[in-house]
Design a protein around this motif. Sequence first.
Motif, PDB file in Angstrom:
ATOM      1  N   LEU A 221      49.664  35.815  -5.867  1.00 39.02           N
ATOM      2  CA  LEU A 221      48.763  34.774  -5.379  1.00 39.02           C
ATOM      3  C   LEU A 221      48.402  33.748  -6.453  1.00 39.02           C
ATOM      4  O   LEU A 221      47.934  32.655  -6.131  1.00 39.02           O
ATOM      5  N   ALA A 222      48.603  34.100  -7.722  1.00 42.38           N
ATOM      6  CA  ALA A 222      48.153  33.243  -8.825  1.00 42.38           C
ATOM      7  C   ALA A 222      48.652  31.802  -8.730  1.00 42.38           C
ATOM      8  O   ALA A 222      47.874  30.869  -8.946  1.00 42.38           O
ATOM      9  N   PRO A 223      49.935  31.551  -8.412  1.00 40.52           N
ATOM     10  CA  PRO A 223      50.375  30.148  -8.355  1.00 40.52           C
ATOM     11  C   PRO A 223      49.608  29.317  -7.326  1.00 40.52           C
ATOM     12  O   PRO A 223      49.248  28.165  -7.592  1.00 40.52           O
ATOM     13  N   ALA A 224      49.346  29.907  -6.153  1.00 47.78           N
ATOM     14  CA  ALA A 224      48.596  29.176  -5.125  1.00 47.78           C
ATOM     15  C   ALA A 224      47.147  28.980  -5.543  1.00 47.78           C
ATOM     16  O   ALA A 224      46.561  27.909  -5.327  1.00 47.78           O
ATOM     17  N   LEU A 225      46.560  29.977  -6.148  1.00 48.19           N
ATOM     18  CA  LEU A 225      45.179  29.860  -6.608  1.00 48.19           C
ATOM     19  C   LEU A 225      45.053  28.792  -7.686  1.00 48.19           C
ATOM     20  O   LEU A 225      44.082  28.029  -7.709  1.00 48.19           O
ATOM     21  N   ARG A 226      46.039  28.712  -8.572  1.00 48.25           N
ATOM     22  CA  ARG A 226      45.987  27.691  -9.620  1.00 48.25           C
ATOM     23  C   ARG A 226      46.022  26.290  -9.024  1.00 48.25           C
ATOM     24  O   ARG A 226      45.354  25.377  -9.516  1.00 48.25           O
ATOM     25  N   LEU A 227      46.813  26.120  -7.975  1.00 48.92           N
ATOM     26  CA  LEU A 227      46.849  24.814  -7.317  1.00 48.92           C
ATOM     27  C   LEU A 227      45.479  24.455  -6.748  1.00 48.92           C
ATOM     28  O   LEU A 227      44.991  23.334  -6.928  1.00 48.92           O
ATOM     29  N   MET A 228      44.851  25.381  -6.049  1.00 51.32           N
ATOM     30  CA  MET A 228      43.542  25.110  -5.445  1.00 51.32           C
ATOM     31  C   MET A 228      42.484  24.855  -6.509  1.00 51.32           C
ATOM     32  O   MET A 228      41.599  24.010  -6.331  1.00 51.32           O
TER      33      MET A 228
END
Length: 331
Positions: A221-228
Amino acid sequence: MAAPRSSPVPAPGTTLRGDLVAETLELTAVRCTLPRCLTAAGAWALAFPAPGRLTVRAVLRGTVWLSVDGAGQPVRLDADEAAVLVGDRPYTLASDPETSSADAPPPVEGPAGSFLHAGAAGRDTVTLDCCLELDPAAEELLTGALPPVLRLGATTAEAPAVRWLLAQALGELSADRPGASFALGHLAPLLLVQVLRALLAHGGADAHPAGLLRALADERLAPALRLMHADPARPWTLAELARAATMSRTSFAQRFKDLTGVPPLAYLRRRRMRLAQHTLRRTDTPLSAIAASLGYGSDSAFSTAFKRATGLSPRHYREAARSTPEFPARG
């Protein structure tokens, strides 16, 4: 009280280089109570009521048996070890788990905190503890993740730091040095950091999968969380976030909700409100600038969303925060 400065909403992903836990902690207002010192000797056992707050305890000398109601077998803590208690259950400290306990008497209050002695004369056992008062953003990190008691053995990386931080807090106040209260205010967030590191390192989060902390540490999930986190104003779609995580939309949405307890876009909305609260409390940034920086097309749209999340309009929230130093974050 100094006037807050005017500044844009912070861009956490830029300043903290992708450390999502640190970035979330930056938005919290963690405080700790004055440290409490317990000395004891001989045979003794004290029963404490539920503290109602996250409690960190370190053993400086001797051995203590810690029993938390409904949490299984007593936990032995030797010198240089520590424990973290969620704080929602009564607990007992004892020289031996078979010793009958008495209710802990009120501690003796002093300028450096609270002091309590149990058993015979002497200081064979010495422990330090304090309670951490967390705002909702910090509580959200720990929701469902902490077990009733988390033991930090002497060989763990976190135990020496916890022990040092508690001793430093007591020393700051005992010596009555200038700036002691300021130092204590900065020691509290460092204690919370050690709690979070211990939780991630020693498996507590795996036993309680629904929680923001688990999601922030999840590699998928980290890549999506970093975007948000890096661009909370962007109207992210589920498809974009799933693509960043290299997952299907269905799998991504399900995994995200399993780990955080909320759907991805609900998390994004909550994140925007946390940033708004932080900015309203600490700066004079105009509401229109806050609204634009968080992706709202108008002040009224931002105000409606903010009031739905917190129960107050942005203007009233800011006024309450200015007039009440201890005004908590909400929502």
